[in-house]
Design a protein around this motif. Structure first.
Motif, PDB file in Angstrom:
ATOM      1  N   GLY A 176      -9.142  -5.263   7.060  1.00 21.86           N
ATOM      2  CA  GLY A 176      -8.394  -5.372   5.816  1.00 21.86           C
ATOM      3  C   GLY A 176      -8.376  -4.131   4.955  1.00 21.86           C
ATOM      4  O   GLY A 176      -7.402  -3.866   4.248  1.00 21.86           O
ATOM      5  N   ASN A 177      -9.440  -3.331   4.985  1.00 28.33           N
ATOM      6  CA  ASN A 177      -9.495  -2.115   4.167  1.00 28.33           C
ATOM      7  C   ASN A 177      -8.817  -0.973   4.908  1.00 28.33           C
ATOM      8  O   ASN A 177      -9.340  -0.476   5.909  1.00 28.33           O
ATOM      9  CB  ASN A 177     -10.952  -1.759   3.850  1.00 28.33           C
ATOM     10  CG  ASN A 177     -11.533  -2.628   2.758  1.00 28.33           C
ATOM     11  OD1 ASN A 177     -11.150  -2.533   1.598  1.00 28.33           O
ATOM     12  ND2 ASN A 177     -12.456  -3.508   3.126  1.00 28.33           N
ATOM     13  N   HIS A 225       0.837  -1.202   0.000  1.00 30.71           N
ATOM     14  CA  HIS A 225       0.000   0.000   0.000  1.00 30.71           C
ATOM     15  C   HIS A 225       0.873   1.252   0.000  1.00 30.71           C
ATOM     16  O   HIS A 225       0.625   2.208  -0.749  1.00 30.71           O
ATOM     17  CB  HIS A 225      -0.919   0.023   1.230  1.00 30.71           C
ATOM     18  CG  HIS A 225      -2.077  -0.919   1.150  1.00 30.71           C
ATOM     19  ND1 HIS A 225      -3.093  -0.773   0.236  1.00 30.71           N
ATOM     20  CD2 HIS A 225      -2.402  -2.007   1.883  1.00 30.71           C
ATOM     21  CE1 HIS A 225      -3.981  -1.741   0.392  1.00 30.71           C
ATOM     22  NE2 HIS A 225      -3.588  -2.509   1.390  1.00 30.71           N
ATOM     23  N   GLY A 282      -9.129  -6.941   2.187  1.00 33.93           N
ATOM     24  CA  GLY A 282      -8.658  -5.638   1.735  1.00 33.93           C
ATOM     25  C   GLY A 282      -9.415  -5.112   0.532  1.00 33.93           C
ATOM     26  O   GLY A 282      -8.942  -4.213  -0.162  1.00 33.93           O
TER      27      GLY A 282
END
Length: 368
Positions: free
Chosen positions: A283-284, A48, A261
């Motif tokens: 997850g997000n 990320h 995610g």
């Protein structure tokens, strides 16, 4: 005056552009620890950051999931944060963020939400002590940073992953209350998902995993998943929800945990749960990615939603204890399937993003 030894680090100058830089290895200030990095893993969060999607860390020294070896102890450092005596040469696992114990979050005991958590992580590398991340030959553990000695009989390859996914799962499961005889539906079988299976199993829960990638399904079964709902076979929310009800006597799962995610997984989660169920969102982590959601269904089913970012720092100690007790019962040793030298860090990240490897590790001193 003797010239200081130098070390290397991987600096993220901008999304997907890394530069290897070299700096003198710092001396340890009082309360700090200078370490050599034994192993650093490529975590999903790293991808990320590397891709420019982290809301706070946009540049800086990459790396946070690691196992280190003490090189120098600052004045006053005699034990880890559990009171275990430490000395030069010991292996330690550092919590990857700062706990200042002075900000509004810390003052009400929410250490995982410390407003200064990333005080050093995103600093430019030219600013001493330089080694702010673990994609480096050395790592500087600051005075406000928890760390724990790694048990002697815990292999480095396994212990290196303790300070991220496993600690996060242990903390999240305590927040939502996963217990004996619960049915837990796990959305996603990446690093967080596999740890969720293991922890839920050890707590006496039954696990249902929702996944659609062959390798991940295989690994989920190896970690002891009781049931798998393959979303290639059950190709709609309704079909997956119906399958979960079939596996739970028509009720739905007691607990859901989102570790895929994917924003759509969050909106799907409430469909998989029983009335009065609990839902854990972990997850997000990238703000701005949207999904449609049915608030009326949430209310009608009276589902509690809990979200968790990071973990209270003492959960790293719990994670090391969990691995010491249970690592032989699960294939933790097989999670790392690719090894790279620090100079090949960009390749390690790219192959991880492309899912050519499940979990990559960096060995910073491989060719020193």
């Amino acid at each position: 005056m003797t010239e200081r030894e130098t070390g290397r680090l991987a600096y993220l100058a901008e999304p997907k552009r890394l530069e290897l830089k070299e700096y003198p290895v710092p001396e340890a200030e009082p309360g700090a620890v200078v370490t050599e990095v034994e192993q650093a893993n490529v975590c999903g969060s790293e991808l990320h950051i590397w891709g420019g999607h982290h809301p706070q860390v946009k540049e800086g020294v990459l790396g946070h999931e690691a196992l280190c070896r003490i090189k120098e102890l600052g004045e006053g450092v005699e034990t880890d944060y559990a009171g275990e005596p430490v000395e030069v040469g010991d292996r330690i696992a550092p919590v990857y963020y700062i706990t200042c114990r002075r900000c509004p979050a810390c003052l009400v005991g929410e250490f995982h939400l410390c407003e200064n958590a990333y005080r050093y992580w995103s600093k430019p590398p030219e600013e001493p002590p330089h080694f702010h991340g673990t994609f480096a030959t050395h790592y500087y553990v600051h005075p406000d940073q928890y760390f724990y000695k790694v048990p002697e009989d815990l292999p480095t390859n396994i212990a290196a992953g303790a300070n991220c996914a496993l600690s996060q799962v242990l903390f999240g499961f305590d927040e939502v209350g996963v217990g004996y005889d619960d049915t837990v539906v796990v959305q996603g079988a990446g690093g967080l998902g596999l740890n969720a299976i293991a922890v839920a199993t050890e707590r006496g829960a039954e696990t249902i995993v929702v996944e659609g990638v062959d390798g991940r399904i295989d690994r989920a079964r190896e970690f002891g998943a009781d049931h798998v709902v393959d979303f290639r076979e059950y190709d709609s929310v309704e079909a997956r929800a119906e399958r979960v009800r079939e596996l739970t006597d028509g009720r739905g799962a007691d607990v859901g945990v989102e570790v895929a995610g994917v924003p759509a997984a969050f909106s799907e989660g409430i469909h998989l749960l029983r009335h009065g169920g609990r839902y854990l969102e972990m997850g997000n982590v990238s703000p701005g990615q949207m999904t449609e959601f049915d608030p009326g269904l949430l209310t009608r089913k009276s589902i509690d939603i809990t979200s968790a970012v990071r973990y209270n720092p003492w959960y790293l100690h719990k994670a090391l204890s969990f691995l010491t007790d249970h690592h032989e019962a699960y294939p933790y040793a097989d999670l790392i399937d690719a090894e790279f030298d620090l100079v090949d860090v960009s390749e390690a990240l790219q192959k991880s993003e492309n899912r050519e490897v499940t979990r990559a590790k960096l060995i910073p001193h491989a060719h020193d």
